[in-house]
Design an enzyme around this catalytic site. Structure first.
Site, mmCIF file in Angstrom:
data_model
loop_
_atom_site.group_PDB
_atom_site.id
_atom_site.type_symbol
_atom_site.label_atom_id
_atom_site.label_comp_id
_atom_site.label_asym_id
_atom_site.label_seq_id
_atom_site.Cartn_x
_atom_site.Cartn_y
_atom_site.Cartn_z
ATOM 1 N N LYS A 298 0.841 -1.205 0.000
ATOM 2 C CA LYS A 298 0.000 0.000 0.000
ATOM 3 C C LYS A 298 0.873 1.251 0.000
ATOM 4 O O LYS A 298 1.994 1.212 0.494
ATOM 5 C CB LYS A 298 -0.866 0.025 1.280
ATOM 6 N N ARG A 372 -10.217 -11.602 1.824
ATOM 7 C CA ARG A 372 -11.019 -12.699 1.261
ATOM 8 C C ARG A 372 -10.265 -14.025 1.296
ATOM 9 O O ARG A 372 -10.870 -15.093 1.281
ATOM 10 C CB ARG A 372 -11.456 -12.325 -0.165
HETATM 11 N N1 BES Z 1 -8.154 -3.792 4.326
HETATM 12 C C1 BES Z 1 -8.277 -3.386 2.984
HETATM 13 C C2 BES Z 1 -9.586 -2.634 2.702
HETATM 14 C C3 BES Z 1 -9.705 -1.270 3.297
HETATM 15 C C4 BES Z 1 -9.211 -0.177 2.629
HETATM 16 C C5 BES Z 1 -10.390 -1.086 4.465
HETATM 17 C C6 BES Z 1 -9.377 1.080 3.153
HETATM 18 C C7 BES Z 1 -10.558 0.164 4.981
HETATM 19 C C8 BES Z 1 -10.051 1.248 4.331
HETATM 20 C C9 BES Z 1 -8.260 -4.601 2.064
HETATM 21 O O1 BES Z 1 -7.467 -5.644 2.478
HETATM 22 C C10 BES Z 1 -7.742 -4.154 0.739
HETATM 23 O O2 BES Z 1 -6.612 -3.766 0.687
HETATM 24 N N2 BES Z 1 -8.567 -4.229 -0.281
HETATM 25 C C11 BES Z 1 -8.218 -3.811 -1.573
HETATM 26 C C12 BES Z 1 -8.757 -4.825 -2.560
HETATM 27 C C13 BES Z 1 -8.277 -4.624 -3.961
HETATM 28 C C14 BES Z 1 -6.806 -4.891 -4.081
HETATM 29 C C15 BES Z 1 -9.061 -5.548 -4.874
HETATM 30 C C16 BES Z 1 -8.822 -2.452 -1.844
HETATM 31 O O3 BES Z 1 -9.963 -2.215 -1.446
HETATM 32 O O4 BES Z 1 -8.143 -1.604 -2.424
HETATM 33 MN MN MN Z 2 -5.451 -5.412 1.853
#
Ligand code: BES
Ligand code: MN
Ligand code: ZN
Length: 520
Positions: A298, A372
């Site tokens: 990230k 997931r």
């Molecule tokens: N934990 C994150 C989702 C999240 C993002 C929660 C911001 C709260 C605030 C999750 O694991 C994630 O990174 N999801 C990705 C999925 C994508 C790569 C398909 C996302 O939402 O960007």
């Molecule tokens: Mn994530």
């Protein structure tokens, strides 16, 4: 902080601050009157503010104060309006405060919860140590004494939470006693107070689990704290370690943990409050104690918030503790796969293929879509328990935050009957939920190129629905299941709900899940 229900008139109770509730008269229907003149005249009129059921001694002071506040326009009794009269000396209280409830016809448990939370927080800011609420002044529209008391007590107890354990020298110097003073103390009120106390204690515990940073809330610590909190309750806690997770073929879950030096844990909580023949309700929560994104790392801005990526898990722990402490006559199981998502040398790499507990193969095309990959194995295990229903909570997608912000929790289910149960439960707790779509198109977008599934969508947009569609592959068709994406609501930023911290874990869906546990 102590919450007490006292049978008394509020004048008998000494406290730093007494809060009375005020309602405003219904807005005049000017429809029949002709023209703008009538409208203008109505606007100029002072609002009619009513405080119900006060005893004799306090009334004069209260009425006088209210009249003067009405005069200068500082009081209108709209919902959550708070007006403080310092050193008003009403009966045995030093300060007086009036908190608004709006119009009587609009008063719900949530209006009361928010009004009390607002009053509590303002009382704390006014440095009051003891606060009493004059419950006889709380006008409402045919809510039971139990519901009124529960909502009021939840408002205060939820608002009392703060996370300050790592601030040197800072003790919680807030309110130490809250008295709900009522001349008609009855069994319903007592029960409402008891329920609220337990629920708030469990919500606040979950918030604390969520607020602790990654280095102080690892999967191991999360499991230990769960076991510790369950001591003395009828909740049985079993923790699987890395080796057991592997022999149990939770290889999707395991793969997410491999980039971290912290071992994963699978936390199983079982509660038996009903006959063994009664199917359990199963709760599953995402327990990502820190989500760096892994190799698909990230951006650094705001990454610290990913300590909250275990809020789904924390809230399932809170739900199970509450069910046990309330002694509900239900059977329930809570499951929390807990791990970090880090980019260490053995981490998942984009393109890697992992095999889940049900044998389905998955291409890990983005290591940041890891939630997931841990929930799927937990869902397969949940189905093996032959539950009456499965509910999962997860901070799963950023797309959820875009869609619903931090107001509603989005939930996904194809089962209309279950959706109706969710809506009814959420209506009774005041938590805002919104049903989101889940159809075959979403499922199609999650097919893999080299494996059965991909962990990211081949299409554009609808990222929360495609994530839900991915999870659906791990739930038996005949088991009612709803997925709650709490990415926007699991922790709070801003001043939206007065009983939630300005910044920090909220405990979203715990109270609704406790309701749902009783809906089967
Ligand atoms: N934990 C994150 C989702 C999240 C993002 C929660 C911001 C709260 C605030 C999750 O694991 C994630 O990174 N999801 C990705 C999925 C994508 C790569 C398909 C996302 O939402 O960007
Ligand atoms: Mn994530
Ligand atoms: Zn995550």
């Amino acid at each position: 902080m102590k919450l007490e229900l006292l049978k008394s008139s509020f004048e008998q109770i000494s406290s730093d601050l007494v809060v009375v509730f005020a309602t405003k008269a219904a807005a005049k229907d000017t429809g029949k009157e002709s023209g703008k003149k009538a409208d203008k005249k109505d606007k100029e009129q002072k609002p009619k503010v009513t405080v119900e059921g006060l005893g004799k001694t306090g009334t004069a002071t209260v009425t006088e104060k209210i009249a003067s506040a009405l005069e200068d326009g500082s009081l209108s009794a709209s919902a959550c309006e708070f007006v403080l009269f310092r050193d008003a000396k009403v009966a045995q209280a030093r300060h007086l405060a009036v908190v608004g409830l709006g119009e009587v016809k609009d008063i719900t448990a949530e209006v009361i919860r928010q009004a009390v939370a607002t009053a509590f927080t303002s009382a704390k800011a006014a440095k009051a140590k003891s606060v009493s609420f004059a419950m006889d002044s709380l006008a409402h529209n045919s809510l039971s004494p139990e519901i009124v008391m529960q909502a009021a007590a939840e408002g205060a107890a939820l608002a009392s939470y703060s996370f300050h354990e790592f601030k040197s020298g800072k003790k919680d110097d807030g309110v130490t006693t809250v008295h709900f003073v009522s001349t008609s103390k009855n069994k319903g009120q007592e029960k409402g107070l008891e329920t609220a106390t337990v629920l708030a204690e469990c919500v606040n515990f979950s918030r604390w689990l969520g607020d602790r940073p990654g280095n102080r809330m690892t999967p191991t610590i999360l499991a230990e704290e769960t076991a510790k909190a369950a001591k003395g309750t009828k909740l049985k806690v079993t923790v699987w370690d890395k080796a057991k997770i592997k022999t149990e073929k939770m290889n999707s879950f395991l793969s997410v943990s491999l980039g971290s030096s912290q071992d994963p844990k699978f936390i199983i909580m079982e509660y038996k409050g009903a006959a063994a023949s009664k199917k359990p309700v199963c709760f599953v929560g995402k327990g990502l104690t820190f989500d760096s994104g892994g190799i698909s790392i990230k951006p650094s801005g705001g990454m610290e918030e990913m300590k909250y990526d275990m809020c789904g898990g924390a809230n399932v722990i809170g739900t199970m503790l509450a069910i046990a402490k309330l002694g509900l006559k239900v059977n329930a199981i809570g499951l929390v796969p807990a791990t970090e998502n880090m980019p260490g040398p053995s981490a998942n790499k984009p393109g890697d293929i992992v095999i889940a507990r049900n044998g389905k193969s998955i291409e890990v095309n983005n290591t940041d879509a890891e939630g997931r990959l841990i929930l799927n194995d937990a869902l397969v295990y949940a189905c093996e328990q032959k539950p009456a229903a499965i509910f999962d909570a997860a901070t799963l997608t950023g797309a959820m935050v875009v869609a619903l912000g931090n107001i509603h929790t989005g939930f996904f289910t194809r089962n209309d009957k279950l959706a109706a149960k969710v809506d009814a439960a959420a209506k009774s707790t005041g938590e805002l939920v919104w049903r989101m779509p889940l159809v075959d198109f979403h499922a199609r977008d999650m097919k893999g190129t080299y494996a059965d599934l991909s962990n990211i969508s081949s299409g554009k947009g609808a990222g929360s629905a495609t994530a839900a569609a991915f999870l659906e592959n791990f739930v038996d068709k005949d088991i009612p299941w709803a997925h709650f994406d709490i990415a926007g609501t699991g922790w709070h930023n801003g001043d939206r709900f007065p009983y939630n911290p300005r910044k920090g874990a909220s405990g979203a869906m715990i109270r609704t899940f406790v309701e749902l546990a009783q809906a089967f």
